[in-house]
Design an enzyme around this catalytic site. Structure first.
Site, PDB file in Angstrom:
ATOM      1  N   ARG A  24      -0.895   4.221  17.622  1.00 48.23           N
ATOM      2  CA  ARG A  24      -2.052   3.834  16.816  1.00 48.23           C
ATOM      3  C   ARG A  24      -2.751   2.624  17.426  1.00 48.23           C
ATOM      4  O   ARG A  24      -2.564   2.317  18.599  1.00 48.23           O
ATOM      5  CB  ARG A  24      -1.600   3.582  15.373  1.00 48.23           C
ATOM      6  N   TYR A  54      -0.659   9.800   6.512  1.00 50.07           N
ATOM      7  CA  TYR A  54       0.577   9.528   5.781  1.00 50.07           C
ATOM      8  C   TYR A  54       1.107  10.717   4.972  1.00 50.07           C
ATOM      9  O   TYR A  54       2.165  10.609   4.364  1.00 50.07           O
ATOM     10  CB  TYR A  54       0.373   8.325   4.853  1.00 50.07           C
ATOM     11  N   ASN A  94      10.454   0.146   4.884  1.00 49.14           N
ATOM     12  CA  ASN A  94       9.133   0.427   5.425  1.00 49.14           C
ATOM     13  C   ASN A  94       8.272  -0.777   5.047  1.00 49.14           C
ATOM     14  O   ASN A  94       7.785  -0.867   3.925  1.00 49.14           O
ATOM     15  CB  ASN A  94       8.544   1.707   4.852  1.00 49.14           C
ATOM     16  N   ASN A 154       0.796  -1.229   0.000  1.00 48.92           N
ATOM     17  CA  ASN A 154       0.000   0.000   0.000  1.00 48.92           C
ATOM     18  C   ASN A 154       0.826   1.275   0.000  1.00 48.92           C
ATOM     19  O   ASN A 154       0.267   2.361  -0.102  1.00 48.92           O
ATOM     20  CB  ASN A 154      -1.009   0.012   1.158  1.00 48.92           C
ATOM     21  N   GLU A 171      14.380   0.175  10.094  1.00 47.89           N
ATOM     22  CA  GLU A 171      12.927   0.051   9.945  1.00 47.89           C
ATOM     23  C   GLU A 171      12.314   1.445  10.000  1.00 47.89           C
ATOM     24  O   GLU A 171      12.606   2.222  10.901  1.00 47.89           O
ATOM     25  CB  GLU A 171      12.380  -0.820  11.074  1.00 47.89           C
TER      26      GLU A 171
END
Length: 146
Positions: free
Chosen positions: A108, A23, A75, A11, A99
Site C-alpha cells: 500500500r 477490508y 490489529n 476504525n 500483529e
C-alpha cells in the site's frame, strides 16, 4: 485454559462498511464471534476490545499482564505507523503478541509500510483478510495454550 486478548485499533469498528474493496464485508462482530467460538471449543477464553483511543489500548495491554493473558492478537490499525506508546506498552509487559493486518500493508502507500510494532511481535499476518485473525488465534492456542 489460557486467556487470549484480541485488540483492534481505530476504525476497525467500521469493518464491513469501510472500504469493502480493501477490508472486505465481514464485520468486526462476525470476526469476534468466530474467534470466540474457536477459543471456547479449544477450552480457552478470548477477550475482545476495540478502541479508537490509543490510551485505552495501552491501558488494556497493561491490564493484560495482571489478567494472565498468554498472547495478544493485535490489529493496531493506523496506530501501526505512529504509536510508540503502544510499542512501549507491549514491550513493557513482555506478553507475546501477533500483529495482524487485513490488507497487505507492504503493498500500500509508503506511509503504511512502516510498523513500529513488527520488530517486537512474535509474528505478523498481513494481507490475508479477516482469515488472518483465525490463523493468529490458532497459532496462539498452539504456542501458548498450555
Amino acid at each position: 485454559m489460557a486467556n487470549f486478548l484480541l485488540l483492534n485499533g481505530p476504525n476497525l469498528n467500521l469493518l464491513g462498511t469501510r472500504e469493502p474493496e480493501v477490508y472486505g464485508e465481514t464485520t468486526l462482530e462476525e470476526v469476534v464471534e468466530k474467534l470466540s467460538t474457536i477459543s471456547s471449543k479449544s477450552g480457552h477464553e478470548l477477550t475482545s476490545i476495540q478502541s479508537n483511543a490509543e490510551h485505552e489500548l495501552v491501558d488494556q495491554i497493561h491490564r493484560a499482564k495482571d489478567e494472565d493473558v498468554k498472547c495478544i492478537i493485535f490489529n493496531p490499525g493506523a496506530f501501526t505507523h505512529s504509536s510508540i506508546s503502544l510499542r512501549d506498552a507491549l514491550a513493557g509487559t513482555g506478553i507475546p503478541f501477533i500483529e495482524i493486518h487485513i490488507s497487505n500493508i507492504y503493498s500500500r502507500e509508503d506511509f503504511r509500510q512502516k510498523s513500529f510494532l513488527s520488530e517486537i511481535a512474535v509474528g505478523i499476518i498481513s494481507g490475508l483478510g479477516v482469515e488472518g485473525y483465525e490463523l493468529a488465534l490458532k497459532v496462539a492456542i498452539k504456542r501458548y495454550g498450555n
